[in-house]
Write a protein that holds these residues in place. Structure first.
Motif, PDB file in Angstrom:
ATOM      1  N   CYS A   1       0.850  -1.190   0.000  1.00 67.54           N
ATOM      2  CA  CYS A   1       0.000   0.000   0.000  1.00 67.54           C
ATOM      3  C   CYS A   1       0.891   1.247   0.000  1.00 67.54           C
ATOM      4  O   CYS A   1       1.900   1.295   0.721  1.00 67.54           O
TER       5      CYS A   1
ATOM      6  N   ASN B   1      -8.654   1.170   6.358  1.00 68.19           N
ATOM      7  CA  ASN B   1      -8.857  -0.253   6.658  1.00 68.19           C
ATOM      8  C   ASN B   1      -8.910  -1.110   5.404  1.00 68.19           C
ATOM      9  O   ASN B   1      -8.265  -2.163   5.316  1.00 68.19           O
ATOM     10  N   GLU B   2      -9.670  -0.671   4.424  1.00 65.57           N
ATOM     11  CA  GLU B   2      -9.819  -1.465   3.207  1.00 65.57           C
ATOM     12  C   GLU B   2      -8.533  -1.459   2.381  1.00 65.57           C
ATOM     13  O   GLU B   2      -8.134  -2.491   1.829  1.00 65.57           O
TER      14      GLU B   2
ATOM     15  N   GLN C   1      -5.816  -3.925   3.612  1.00 67.29           N
ATOM     16  CA  GLN C   1      -6.187  -5.338   3.663  1.00 67.29           C
ATOM     17  C   GLN C   1      -5.399  -6.134   2.627  1.00 67.29           C
ATOM     18  O   GLN C   1      -5.343  -5.776   1.459  1.00 67.29           O
ATOM     19  N   GLY C   2      -4.763  -7.223   3.083  1.00 68.50           N
ATOM     20  CA  GLY C   2      -4.020  -8.092   2.185  1.00 68.50           C
ATOM     21  C   GLY C   2      -2.644  -7.590   1.822  1.00 68.50           C
ATOM     22  O   GLY C   2      -1.930  -8.236   1.041  1.00 68.50           O
ATOM     23  N   CYS C   3      -2.231  -6.444   2.377  1.00 68.07           N
ATOM     24  CA  CYS C   3      -0.919  -5.880   2.051  1.00 68.07           C
ATOM     25  C   CYS C   3       0.167  -6.433   2.973  1.00 68.07           C
ATOM     26  O   CYS C   3      -0.045  -6.578   4.177  1.00 68.07           O
TER      27      CYS C   3
ATOM     28  N   SER D   1      -5.035   1.240  11.409  1.00 59.65           N
ATOM     29  CA  SER D   1      -5.527   0.347  10.359  1.00 59.65           C
ATOM     30  C   SER D   1      -4.545  -0.794  10.132  1.00 59.65           C
ATOM     31  O   SER D   1      -4.945  -1.949   9.936  1.00 59.65           O
ATOM     32  N   CYS D   2      -3.246  -0.485  10.171  1.00 57.47           N
ATOM     33  CA  CYS D   2      -2.227  -1.523  10.001  1.00 57.47           C
ATOM     34  C   CYS D   2      -2.268  -2.519  11.152  1.00 57.47           C
ATOM     35  O   CYS D   2      -2.066  -3.727  10.961  1.00 57.47           O
TER      36      CYS D   2
ATOM     37  N   LYS E   1      -4.784  -3.531  12.732  1.00 60.45           N
ATOM     38  CA  LYS E   1      -5.930  -4.427  12.566  1.00 60.45           C
ATOM     39  C   LYS E   1      -5.723  -5.439  11.436  1.00 60.45           C
ATOM     40  O   LYS E   1      -6.559  -6.304  11.221  1.00 60.45           O
ATOM     41  N   THR E   2      -4.615  -5.302  10.712  1.00 63.48           N
ATOM     42  CA  THR E   2      -4.401  -6.108   9.510  1.00 63.48           C
ATOM     43  C   THR E   2      -3.217  -7.045   9.707  1.00 63.48           C
ATOM     44  O   THR E   2      -2.057  -6.622   9.609  1.00 63.48           O
TER      45      THR E   2
ATOM     46  N   SER F   1      -1.724  -9.165   7.929  1.00 66.88           N
ATOM     47  CA  SER F   1      -0.792  -9.359   6.809  1.00 66.88           C
ATOM     48  C   SER F   1       0.312  -8.311   6.767  1.00 66.88           C
ATOM     49  O   SER F   1       1.381  -8.546   6.198  1.00 66.88           O
TER      50      SER F   1
END
Length: 357
Positions: A23, A83-84, A87-89, A131-132, A134-135, A137
């Motif tokens: 990202c 958040n979106e 995601q997946g990064c 946000s990171c 919460k992710t 990945s």
């Protein structure tokens, strides 16, 4: 899984298609836009975040990337806005930042700057880091800092022989002196400090890239601020000349890095297992007189501004990228390359008039 490799059209670079996704915040800015391009050229998937998607219209054909590129609208000032996008990064490059150099005259200027510049900048970075957090990945965040956070002078006002990552500009000194671009300096200093504090408290792997004056070609529709600062001896723009003089006054010289090198350094630090803390990224530093001589050689101009140098009494401080080099990073472009590519790009876009032989 084996990588599928294919030749890029530009140069001899090799594109290695991977499933890794990164990202990039601030994707319409100078560094951000070039970083998106660099990542796509290397075969990565990219989530580019912007506040205004209309600003990406001219960038999309320059980026390419096809379905490996997704653009997200996100606002640093809104918690959860990223958040979106993250995601997946595997990693996040936090490049987005306010380029606020001047503020309106106010009776209580300190309170105004805190409320309208510094707090939004800090909160925006913390919103992204939340946000990171919460992710699962996301394994690392690379934060784009600035040479404005550094100083070549010690606590007694004496010039240091070498400027390394430990030579931070004291926050209280910036508040007190309010020298050129002090609002931007404070914003970068306090935001980086808050980012590392939050990262340490929440076990986020955060690495900071201390960018020097970035120049060279650009993808943005307007001439980047750092390019205008570098070229101010040619253009005579007083606003940007003051910034260049302020950098010289604080550092004793002007440190430069090519846009391709600064983006390569970001990616290098994202991927290197041993990377930690802060890294100065400077390919070359020049005293003002040397810099102006190189500008005059590349683009002769009758009204060339000769900025006053501070008397060192000794050799100017070395603005050192030793920590970055010791990790294995190599710079591709030197001083003459940086100035030539910068001037050529600005002539091509009409910002500078062509010289007559």
């Amino acid at each position: 899984m084996e990588d599928t490799k294919s030749k890029l059209q530009e140069g001899s670079a090799v594109e290695s298609l991977t499933t890794t996704t990164y990202c990039v915040t601030g994707a319409t800015g100078y560094i951000g836009s070039w970083l998106v391009k660099s990542l796509l050229q290397r075969g990565y998937r990219v989530h580019a975040t912007v506040r205004n998607q209309a600003k990406t219209l001219h960038l999309l054909p320059l980026w390419g990337g096809g379905d490996r590129l997704r653009v997200f609208r996100a606002d640093l000032h809104k918690e959860g806005s990223f958040n979106e996008a993250v995601q997946g990064c595997s990693g996040v490059f936090h490049v987005a930042a306010s380029m606020e150099f001047e503020v309106p005259a106010k009776e209580d200027i300190d309170s105004y700057v805190r409320a309208n510049v510094i707090e939004p900048a800090i909160n925006g970075t913390l919103n992204l880091l939340k946000s990171c957090l919460k992710t699962p990945s996301v394994r690392r965040v690379v934060f784009t800092s600035s040479i404005s956070t550094m100083t070549a002078k010690d606590s007694a006002g004496k010039w240091r022989s070498v400027v390394d990552e430990s030579c931070q500009n004291p926050i209280d000194r910036v508040w007190k002196t309010k020298t050129g671009a002090w609002v931007y300096v404070l914003s970068k200093l306090l935001t980086e400090e808050a980012a590392f504090q939050f990262a340490n408290e929440n076990s986020i792997d955060l690495v900071s890239v201390i960018t020097t004056t970035v120049a060279g070609p650009f993808l943005t529709s307007t001439v980047p601020t750092s390019v205008q600062v570098l070229l101010s001896p040619i253009t005579g723009d007083s606003k940007f000349s003051r910034i260049l003089s302020a950098v010289n006054s604080r550092m004793g010289s002007i440190a430069l890095v090519h846009i391709e090198d600064i983006c390569s350094a970001h990616i290098f630090l994202m991927e290197h297992d041993g990377a930690e803390g802060r890294y100065i990224c400077s390919a070359h530093s020049s005293v003002i007189s040397q810099l102006v001589d190189h500008l005059a050689k590349e683009h002769p101009f009758s009204n060339m501004q000769r900025l006053v140098e501070e008397e060192h009494g000794s050799v100017p401080s070395e603005i050192s990228s030793k920590k970055l080099r010791d990790l294995g990073f190599n710079f591709k472009f030197g001083l003459e390359d940086i100035i030539h590519h910068t001037v050529s790009s600005c002539v091509d876009c009409g910002f500078l008039c062509p010289t007559v032989n």
